[in-house]
Structure formats: structure tokens, C-alpha cells
Design a protein around this motif. Sequence first.
Motif, short mmCIF file in Angstrom:
data_model
loop_
_atom_site.label_atom_id
_atom_site.label_comp_id
_atom_site.label_asym_id
_atom_site.label_seq_id
_atom_site.Cartn_x
_atom_site.Cartn_y
_atom_site.Cartn_z
N ASN A 96 43.49 11.44 148.07
CA ASN A 96 43.45 11.95 146.69
C ASN A 96 42.11 11.54 146.06
N VAL A 122 41.18 11.24 143.13
CA VAL A 122 41.26 10.40 141.93
C VAL A 122 41.00 8.93 142.31
N PHE A 123 41.50 8.51 143.47
CA PHE A 123 41.28 7.11 143.86
C PHE A 123 39.81 6.87 144.17
N GLY A 179 37.79 16.44 146.46
CA GLY A 179 38.87 16.08 147.37
C GLY A 179 39.09 17.22 148.36
N PRO A 197 45.12 16.63 143.58
CA PRO A 197 44.08 17.48 142.99
C PRO A 197 42.91 17.69 143.96
N ALA A 240 38.03 6.79 140.89
CA ALA A 240 38.34 5.53 140.18
C ALA A 240 37.48 4.40 140.73
N ARG A 241 37.31 4.38 142.05
CA ARG A 241 36.45 3.33 142.63
C ARG A 241 35.00 3.52 142.17
N SER A 279 41.56 15.59 136.01
CA SER A 279 41.92 15.97 137.36
C SER A 279 43.36 16.46 137.32
N VAL A 284 37.86 15.93 140.76
CA VAL A 284 37.92 15.09 139.56
C VAL A 284 36.62 15.31 138.80
#
Lengths: 506, 506
Positions: free
Chosen positions: B264, B266-267, B248, B356, B270-271, B344, B359
Amino acid sequence: MKQFVYLFLFFSLAVQTITGQRLSERMIKSAATEAYPGGLKDLMNFLKIPNIGSEPDQVGRNLNWCENKFTSLGFRTEVIETSSAPLLFAEKRVSPKKKTVLFYLQIDGQPVDASEWEQDDPFIPVIKEKGSDGHWKTVDWDGKGIPNPEWRLFGRSASDSKGPAMAFITAVQYFHEHRHQPEFNIKVVMDFQEELGSPSLPQAVTDNRDLFDADMVLIMDGTRHISNWPTLCYGARGIATARIRVFGPSTSLHSGQYGNYAPNPVFEAARLISSMKDEEGRVLIRGFYDGISLSEKDKKALGFLPENEDSLRLRLGIHKRDAIGDNYQESMQYPSLNVRGLQSGWVGKEVRTIIPDVVDVEIDMRLVPETPGERMIQLLRDHMEREGYYMVDDTPSPEERAQYSKLASLDYRLGSLPFRTEMDSETGHYLNKALSRVFGEKVVNMRTTGGSQPIAPFIKTLDIPAVSVRIPNPDNNIHAPNENLRLGNFLEGIITCLAILNEPLK
Amino acid sequence: MKQFVYLFLFFSLAVQTITGQRLSERMIKSAATEAYPGGLKDLMNFLKIPNIGSEPDQVGRNLNWCENKFTSLGFRTEVIETSSAPLLFAEKRVSPKKKTVLFYLQIDGQPVDASEWEQDDPFIPVIKEKGSDGHWKTVDWDGKGIPNPEWRLFGRSASDSKGPAMAFITAVQYFHEHRHQPEFNIKVVMDFQEELGSPSLPQAVTDNRDLFDADMVLIMDGTRHISNWPTLCYGARGIATARIRVFGPSTSLHSGQYGNYAPNPVFEAARLISSMKDEEGRVLIRGFYDGISLSEKDKKALGFLPENEDSLRLRLGIHKRDAIGDNYQESMQYPSLNVRGLQSGWVGKEVRTIIPDVVDVEIDMRLVPETPGERMIQLLRDHMEREGYYMVDDTPSPEERAQYSKLASLDYRLGSLPFRTEMDSETGHYLNKALSRVFGEKVVNMRTTGGSQPIAPFIKTLDIPAVSVRIPNPDNNIHAPNENLRLGNFLEGIITCLAILNEPLK
């Protein structure tokens, strides 16, 4: 900025101060330069007292320090007990005919992970300068000369917010030592649990209406606008936090024995997180942005601020920004959804080959006045249910595990409320007058800042206009390792506070 | 199982052993019962030596213990130095006319997080029994009587794999003390870094071909079939691990200041994770299952095993299984993709309100002979590139950050290779003969187990058939907190090893 900082390094004029006589722009800057090295030494000593709000011993040591300091400056102090940590109140009355300004100081800091810092101890502050190779190197300041304003002070709370508190104290101390009278009565409230969301502040304000009553609240917290010009900020986003726990198998399982058989909750959690935002960063939770509309006038005012977003993105190390609003300032007028922490199983040296039993997703939502926290948490919960989750209060029972494939719990906490004070108001005009006297045109007025401030109780309970006066450099790493305060900002912070103390308030 | 365990608790017959004379079924069971309390005490002492393979001091202490033990049992021992931890070799020759069996013992254990265990120290083993309320309660065994086979021994490596090693040692010790001769020459290799993937074993086998040469390798590691019947396993999945770091902003950012502006990671992560599997748990990475085909005969053999998947799912606490293969056994014939760790920012008490900067996604892939690790890692990498990632070797440069919105690194390690020995072979027939003599029909033959075993070097380099002889109960929490060994399984493990030592090998 640089121009006048370097300019008054050459001042040798002894500043003459006389009780009741106002200081000129030049006298203010000279006074600040004179007070700056001592203020910096004081700040370094202050930072050496660890200040995690959840540690009563640390709260006590900081409170004692503040009490001694304000007593020595001729203030009456009073410890206000609350159901959590106490607050410290301090007061200096100049004249019953004068108005009163309440200053809010944040004394506690965020927790630290010392291993992430480029210094031995985040509570032993270090002055550094940037080398030609771009790395920060320790400076051995002799404690006497005028420190280079481009140096920085690294340590927890240097910028958030013992540094700004100390800029204010240094200005007050200058007035006190030179027997110079402020243009208003001063009240000060010191908060030792701001980073915990000031859990007892609202009740304390309600219980002490008369004590806290004032004509204006100035919050000595928050980071300057990215231009690093002196900044006044009229609103702050609020915050609500939530912890989502997504449940997998009842204990973590050997990934060899059960990999391909027992579903891994990380994939479920990843789908849930993905469902919350689109690829442009826009929140997909139904109703999340309801009620917000920026007028053309608002958008114009927000777009007016001197911002170079290309250099901002470069500094942050991001290719593109999230697509909320047309620019940085507009993006702050909307609520945000952030995953601030994520954990499942173990990583790095601790890694083990398991299918984890749970995934913890720590969320924060920044709020604006149009989006109250209770509603936003409910929207998040509704979203999860629409995604097929069966919500549990605690660890699911065997029966629940057998019945539902998507199981999660959601705990939440409502933190600071969002607030906005009108920019076009007596308070706004007064502060602009004070600051423009020393900084000219280079004063930024911001409608809303992104971070939260526990200031809504003052506005809601006491109906006092509130503005935050912002001192630290924007690239200060607040809440993160290597937090720092640019020394030139500390010096300008002293100038700012002297200018306000010196400005007649009618 | 229960029938005969309880039955021989009543045996009072002193077992007569005479060198060279074979033991009857009844004598084996009686011998095991006699040796069981002493073996358990030995095991508890053995478990008290911490055994993390990355700690040279711990490796040394365990190696010394094993060396003393095997020397005392009349074995010749030899320390085999390698580029990482040493291996210990032990040998007892019965007769040059007899065949030779090489036993592989795993001595090290997984790292522990003591705070997650329901006992003071994972390296101080505790015997517990299940109360009527379903909770495990400590039992104060006097060290003399026959421990209840339903009790369990809780401690790191109780089941993986000091327990099985000690079942073997106890059987050998019984033969030694009663001057009874095994039916084959015995070689033993002890591995102190199995949980690290036995980094030096392949080279050590290549360098010591003659020393390790044998007619059969028996691996005293792995968990029994879920029926908890005595289990022989002819194959194991291999393993490859990878750590993906999704980048990030260049440092973690204040979520108030930059929430809605700085994306972010994390998104993004996640994807990425979501893109790897569908909602049924099937891997979507292109080519992941290529080359695998189960014949009707294979499927029939796999479906033949006594399995109650309803109760398995209930025990694991899952609503439904991943949709790979038609049943548990079939699912193990395929490679798996697991996120074993994810991190994260910070969670829980350490949580802080940041966006963050990275990750970390820790992956393990279980492999079958048709899906070599190198290819699978390349498929993962190809998948990430198809998802739009620009892959970096290290932290991205400012230029890379400015140019690419999706940045990640991928480090990997190839661990144990997958292997399969034919079930319908001399080795298979011999072991079934030995085990059915004491356990009757209730012997499980498994084609492939889910976990890895560093056994491929023996098969590939020495061309020896290898089978794992499995002792621990399936609900033993291996690799996780509260690892345990059911004492009845330990007792049956001694019976198993006695039966094998007692079975003529032609």
C-alpha cells in the motif's frame, strides 16, 4: 478454456431437454451457449438499475426487479423486513425427498466516482474489446450473435455481483423454460447491503432459521483464482474497519503565519502509520498475527495452486510483494492491515496553503477465524497508546489540547466475520464432482479468499457448510473504477450453475 | 487599544477639514469613526463579489468595481493587461514637488469550501458577536449606528485582503469628500491573482517601470502581530510549492483480494513524510537551514516584541510548538516545510475498501532571502532520492513499476520571492512617526512575517523600499473557513491610513 468456448460456437444441435433427465457435459455447454446472449441482455438491463445499498430507492428498484424475475421462474418469493434494507427470499421446491441448496446472491454494489470511469456512466454498462494498442474500445453488439468471450462488460456490479447472480438466474431460467427439474430444492436469499457489511443479515438468519435451513449454502460472489479457472472457495476473511482522526491545531492555520511554529498533524499521522508496518509490509502491532499457524499440509495445499506470481506482480504493477507468507495463497491466511483512505487539507485544484487541523486515516483489517475483530481493534488502540497517543472520543477540549501533544480518536465497525468450511468434506466432494464433469481437472479449490463474505451467520447460526462459487475474471477491477466482467467468464458461470443444478445431491 | 476605541464612540465633534491643513490625532480618530459605518457597508457589498483569481468572470467583476470606485475618488485608472489576469493601476497626483507612495492592494481570495463555513455562503458576509457561551451569533446591524468594535465580519476576504483595501479606500474617500489633500502623490496597484502567487506581476513591473515608480511601497495585506497592535512588517517569507505523487499498484485494488500482497503506497508515503522532519518539527532534509544565522542583535529585537506564547499556544490549540528558533518571531526567520494537503483513496461517506494506487502529498515551503526556492526544491528532490525513490516525470511505465519499489513524481512551482527591507531606514522612521502619532507606543515593527507577499518584484526591479501595513486581527482564520475581520481592527485600519495620508513625506 478457449478450446471449448470456440468449439461450441459451432454447435448447431438443438438441445433436447426432458423433465427429470440429466444433461450430458455436451448438452450443458450447448445449453449455456444458447442461453448466453439472452442472459447478457438481461444482465445489461439489470446493471442499469443503480444499486448503492445506502439508497432505499435504489434498493427498492432492485428488489422489485428480482421479485418479478423469480416469480416469473416459478419461485415463491418473500420480502424479509429487517432493521435496515429488506432481504428477498425465493424458493422452489422440487420434492420433499430431495435435499436443499441455499444460494446467496449479492445485488448491491460499491459507490462510484463517475469521473474516474472511462465511460459516461458506471450504471450504463458498455461492452468493450481490447484493441491491438492495449486500450479498451466500445463494441457495438447487435444483441443477437454469440458475443466474443474475450469481450468484457464494463459497469458497476458487472462482476461484484450482479454478473454472477445473473449467471445463476440464466441457468435457472434455462431449466424453467425447458421444464427441466433441478436435482435439489432451491432457496435463494438476495442481499441489498452486502457492500455495507450486511448489517441486518445475522439477525434475519436468527429470526428465520427454518426459512433459511438447507443442506448447503452456495455464495455466488467473489472473484476467481488468478489462473481464471473455475474456483470453489471454502473460506473468506472477515473485516473490521476503523477511522482514526489525528488532531492538530484547533482550526487549520495559515502555513505562512504558523509554519515552523504550530506542529502539522500530517507528520504525526505519518509517524503513526509508519509505526504500524515494517518496510516489508509486515504488521508491527503487537499480537497482530497471534494464533495463526499453517501446518505443512496446509502450506502444501496452498502452494499447489497454479499461480505465476511474476505475471501477477507485473499485472498489479508492483515491484515486490509484502512479505507475509511464502506465496499469494499463504498471504490470504493472515489478517491484513490496510489504509484504504487518507485525507488532510486539500489537494489539486482545491489546494490551499494551510496547516491542516486534522488527518483522517481510514483503516480496514481483513480477519481470519483466529483473529476476531474486537481483539484486533483493541490491539490497534493499544498500539496507538503505546505510541504516546491520548485517545479522545470526540474533538478534544481546549484543556486536552493544552495537555497532550498526540491526540486522536478511533471509531470502528465490525463487519463480516471470517469463516472456513472444510475442503475435505461431503460438500467439497459434491461440488468438485459437478464442476469436474464440465471443466475436467481445471477446478481450483481455495482454502481462504482475501475478501469478506457475510456468510458466517449461516455457518454459525444454522451450522450449514458454505462454499463460494466464483465466476468473474481476477482482473475485474472490483470496488474500483472500470469494474468489468469478461464475457467468457459469464458464459462459464452459466455452465457452472447448470452443472450444479444438474448434479444429484444425496 | 480598547481605551480609545470606546473613547471616541462618544465624540460628537464634527471634524473640520480644510484642504492642505493637517489633522490632529483627535481629528483623525473622529474622522475615522465618522467614516467607519459607511466604509463597513461598502466593504460588505464588495465582499459579495466572489473573487477567486482563477475565474476570469470574477476577476472582471472585481476589477470593474475597483475601477468605478477609484474613478469616483478622482483617480486616473489604467488596466494593465498581462499574460494572466489584468492588474488595475490608479493614480492621484497631488503635486510634482511631493514624493509618491505606491499602495499595493490584494483583491482576490482563497477558494472556499462552503460546507465548512458556519454561514450560508462565504461570499455573503455576516456580522457576528461572541455570545457568553463562546459561540458566534449573527448580529442584525441596522447599517446606521456605530458598530461595536468587538463584533466581527465573517466572509471570504474580510481580512485577506478586501478589508484592509477598504480601510485604505475609506480613508482616501474621506480625504476626497472633505477636499483634504494627502501629503504625497498616490499610486495604487490592484492584484487579482495574489492567492495564485501573482503569476504576471514580475513581468508587469518590468514592463511598467515608470508607471510603478515611487519612493515607497506600502502593502495593504497581512495580519497583525499576535498582540493585535498596529503592525509594520519589513519582510516576508517567500513560497515554493511542490506536489509529490507516490505510486502504488497501477490501479487501486480490492483490499481483500490483495491485502497482504500488494504494498500500500500510503505506508511508503508515510515513511517518506516521516523522514522529512524529526519529532520536534525540525526539517531533516540535508542543507535545509544552510546560510541562516541570526545575530545577537537580531535575536534581541525579535525577542523584544510583546508576545505571550502560552496564550498563543492555547489559542491555536497546540500543546507545544515546533522547535525552530527560540520564540515565535525567530521561527519566522527560517524556511518551513509544510504538508498542506494529503490524499489517497477516499474517506468518510465515500470510503471504499481498496489499496489506493497513488498518494498525493501537497507541500509548501516558506522561504527566507537566504534560501531560494530553486535550491530548496532541489534539496527536497535529493532527499527523496536518498530515501530510495526513483523519480518519474509522469505515471510510471510497466517496466519502471517492475524495476523499482519506490516510485514518485515531483512537480513544483516557485511563488513569491522572500524579501526584507531594513527596519532602521528613512521608510521605517517615517511610518513609525505616522503611526505613533495616533497609536503612541503600541506599534509593532516586525522583521519578517511568515506569509508570502508578491512584493519582491518591486524591490528587486524598482529598488523601492517596501513595508506591509497590517490591519486584521491575528485570529482571523485567513485561508480557512470562517475567515473574519474584527470591526475594531477595520476602524483602526481607517485611522492608520488617515494617519499615513496625513503625514508629511520629505
